[in-house]
Write a protein that holds these residues in place. Structure first.
Motif, PDB file in Angstrom:
ATOM      1  N   CYS A   1       2.886   1.533 -12.383  1.00  0.00           N
ATOM      2  CA  CYS A   1       1.625   1.133 -11.745  1.00  0.00           C
ATOM      3  C   CYS A   1       1.456  -0.384 -11.831  1.00  0.00           C
ATOM      4  O   CYS A   1       0.701  -0.890 -12.668  1.00  0.00           O
ATOM      5  N   GLN A   2       2.156  -1.100 -10.984  1.00  0.00           N
ATOM      6  CA  GLN A   2       2.072  -2.551 -10.968  1.00  0.00           C
ATOM      7  C   GLN A   2       1.699  -2.998  -9.561  1.00  0.00           C
ATOM      8  O   GLN A   2       2.334  -2.606  -8.591  1.00  0.00           O
ATOM      9  N   GLN A   3       0.702  -3.848  -9.466  1.00  0.00           N
ATOM     10  CA  GLN A   3       0.233  -4.312  -8.173  1.00  0.00           C
ATOM     11  C   GLN A   3       0.538  -5.793  -8.022  1.00  0.00           C
ATOM     12  O   GLN A   3       0.420  -6.561  -8.969  1.00  0.00           O
ATOM     13  N   THR A   4       0.985  -6.183  -6.842  1.00  0.00           N
ATOM     14  CA  THR A   4       1.274  -7.580  -6.566  1.00  0.00           C
ATOM     15  C   THR A   4      -0.031  -8.375  -6.489  1.00  0.00           C
ATOM     16  O   THR A   4      -1.107  -7.813  -6.292  1.00  0.00           O
ATOM     17  N   PRO A   5       0.017  -9.716  -6.643  1.00  0.00           N
ATOM     18  CA  PRO A   5      -1.208 -10.520  -6.641  1.00  0.00           C
ATOM     19  C   PRO A   5      -2.062 -10.342  -5.390  1.00  0.00           C
ATOM     20  O   PRO A   5      -3.282 -10.321  -5.465  1.00  0.00           O
ATOM     21  N   ILE A   6      -1.432 -10.222  -4.218  1.00  0.00           N
ATOM     22  CA  ILE A   6      -2.166 -10.038  -2.970  1.00  0.00           C
ATOM     23  C   ILE A   6      -1.868  -8.643  -2.431  1.00  0.00           C
ATOM     24  O   ILE A   6      -0.706  -8.261  -2.282  1.00  0.00           O
ATOM     25  N   HIS A   7      -2.918  -7.866  -2.148  1.00  0.00           N
ATOM     26  CA  HIS A   7      -2.726  -6.503  -1.676  1.00  0.00           C
ATOM     27  C   HIS A   7      -3.925  -6.081  -0.838  1.00  0.00           C
ATOM     28  O   HIS A   7      -4.972  -6.727  -0.820  1.00  0.00           O
ATOM     29  N   PHE A   8      -3.757  -4.981  -0.125  1.00  0.00           N
ATOM     30  CA  PHE A   8      -4.833  -4.411   0.662  1.00  0.00           C
ATOM     31  C   PHE A   8      -5.754  -3.584  -0.231  1.00  0.00           C
ATOM     32  O   PHE A   8      -5.309  -2.984  -1.212  1.00  0.00           O
ATOM     33  N   ASN A   9      -7.033  -3.553   0.120  1.00  0.00           N
ATOM     34  CA  ASN A   9      -7.998  -2.744  -0.615  1.00  0.00           C
ATOM     35  C   ASN A   9      -8.776  -1.854   0.346  1.00  0.00           C
ATOM     36  O   ASN A   9      -9.230  -2.319   1.395  1.00  0.00           O
ATOM     37  N   TYR A  10      -8.903  -0.606  -0.021  1.00  0.00           N
ATOM     38  CA  TYR A  10      -9.744   0.327   0.735  1.00  0.00           C
ATOM     39  C   TYR A  10     -10.444   1.242  -0.263  1.00  0.00           C
ATOM     40  O   TYR A  10      -9.813   2.105  -0.886  1.00  0.00           O
ATOM     41  N   ARG A  11     -11.732   0.997  -0.470  1.00  0.00           N
ATOM     42  CA  ARG A  11     -12.511   1.720  -1.473  1.00  0.00           C
ATOM     43  C   ARG A  11     -11.840   1.554  -2.839  1.00  0.00           C
ATOM     44  O   ARG A  11     -11.708   0.441  -3.317  1.00  0.00           O
ATOM     45  N   PHE A  12     -11.385   2.641  -3.461  1.00  0.00           N
ATOM     46  CA  PHE A  12     -10.761   2.507  -4.773  1.00  0.00           C
ATOM     47  C   PHE A  12      -9.231   2.508  -4.672  1.00  0.00           C
ATOM     48  O   PHE A  12      -8.529   2.659  -5.671  1.00  0.00           O
ATOM     49  N   PHE A  13      -8.685   2.304  -3.443  1.00  0.00           N
ATOM     50  CA  PHE A  13      -7.242   2.240  -3.261  1.00  0.00           C
ATOM     51  C   PHE A  13      -6.788   0.785  -3.133  1.00  0.00           C
ATOM     52  O   PHE A  13      -7.427  -0.014  -2.452  1.00  0.00           O
ATOM     53  N   ALA A  14      -5.684   0.445  -3.794  1.00  0.00           N
ATOM     54  CA  ALA A  14      -5.030  -0.850  -3.621  1.00  0.00           C
ATOM     55  C   ALA A  14      -3.579  -0.562  -3.245  1.00  0.00           C
ATOM     56  O   ALA A  14      -2.886   0.187  -3.934  1.00  0.00           O
ATOM     57  N   TRP A  15      -3.119  -1.148  -2.132  1.00  0.00           N
ATOM     58  CA  TRP A  15      -1.784  -0.768  -1.675  1.00  0.00           C
ATOM     59  C   TRP A  15      -1.070  -1.917  -0.983  1.00  0.00           C
ATOM     60  O   TRP A  15      -1.663  -2.879  -0.534  1.00  0.00           O
ATOM     61  N   ASN A  16       0.272  -1.795  -0.949  1.00  0.00           N
ATOM     62  CA  ASN A  16       1.174  -2.726  -0.277  1.00  0.00           C
ATOM     63  C   ASN A  16       2.206  -1.945   0.516  1.00  0.00           C
ATOM     64  O   ASN A  16       2.383  -0.743   0.311  1.00  0.00           O
ATOM     65  N   LEU A  17       2.902  -2.654   1.384  1.00  0.00           N
ATOM     66  CA  LEU A  17       3.965  -2.059   2.178  1.00  0.00           C
ATOM     67  C   LEU A  17       5.232  -2.886   2.011  1.00  0.00           C
ATOM     68  O   LEU A  17       5.230  -4.094   2.268  1.00  0.00           O
TER      69      LEU A  17
END
Length: 245
Positions: A24-40
């Motif tokens: 569970c590692q997120q990059t510094p810049i990512h998309f947010n939708y409600r409680f979701f954070a995601w990248n492609l």
């Protein structure tokens, strides 16, 4: 099978895959939708001529790069140019050069990242030494302009079940103290189902299960919790990762 040393970023890769890949590692810049954070993540690799490969990779919306790789029996070199995202500074163009010399068993290399924007500064200068024996894979790398040291080791217990253990130690040469210790293990329940777990000295515990469907598609469910947080803040993080290759 490649008998050469590979590329600089192959130093410590087996240990990094056990301890860090797909958690569970997120990059510094990512998309947010409600409680979701995601990248492609997208990538494409093509052999241009014998020994020379071209690579395009991007993590939308965080970063992207174009890279050339040259591999031979006793060396591996790469050069890339791309954009690196930062929450406060936006996107910065960065050029990267790396080289590795040696054999499949013992190799030595260095990596240089240079900011080619208006600042024109060196982002990082690292060097590393790698040992790849049939019994133990170990590496030592210097980071932050040789101010910090990282040692990694990887031991394969059973290649048939992909059972392996790994450890990573970070040491601050300037302050003369250990700044991080992480240990982990992996095991394949079936040829298409992989389990991994890790524990860090800062109290972070992580685990994941990865299920493959054929050779090209996989789904990974990962979770992490910080045991040092207060009870009200001790909320586990859970992520889902899907890959098509």
């Amino acid at each position: 099978m490649n008998q050469g040393p590979g590329l600089y970023f192959d130093i410590g890769k087996k240990a990094r895959d056990v301890l860090h890949k797909d958690y569970c590692q997120q990059t510094p810049i990512h998309f947010n939708y409600r409680f979701f954070a995601w990248n492609l993540d997208l990538s494409c690799e093509e052999e241009l001529v014998h020994g020379l490969k071209g690579l395009f990779a991007c993590n939308i919306p965080d970063s992207g790069k174009l890279e050339l790789r040259h591999l031979s029996r006793f060396s591996g070199f790469s050069a890339s140019i791309g954009l690196l995202g930062d929450e406060g500074k936006g996107y910065s163009p960065v050029a990267n050069l790396s080289g590795l010399i040696g054999t499949r068993i013992l190799s030595l290399g260095a990596n240089l990242a240079y900011d080619i924007s208006a600042t024109r500064t060196t982002n990082s200068l690292n060097t590393g030494l790698s040992l790849n024996s049939p019994y133990l894979v170990a590496s030592v790398t210097l980071h932050d302009y040789f101010q910090s040291l990282k040692g990694c080791c990887y031991f394969e217990v059973n290649p048939l079940t992909k059972t392996a253990i790994a450890a990573e130690v970070k040491y601050d040469l300037a302050d003369d103290e250990i700044t991080g210790v992480t240990i982990g293990a992996q095991h394949a329940l079936f040829p298409w189902t992989l389990l991994k777990a890790r524990l860090s000295n800062n109290g972070r515990v992580g685990a994941l299960i990865q299920q493959k469907f054929g050779r090209k598609f996989s789904i990974t469910v990962a979770g992490e919790v910080n045991l040092n947080e207060k009870d009200k803040e001790k909320c586990p993080k859970v992520g889902v990762y899907m890959a098509i290759k």
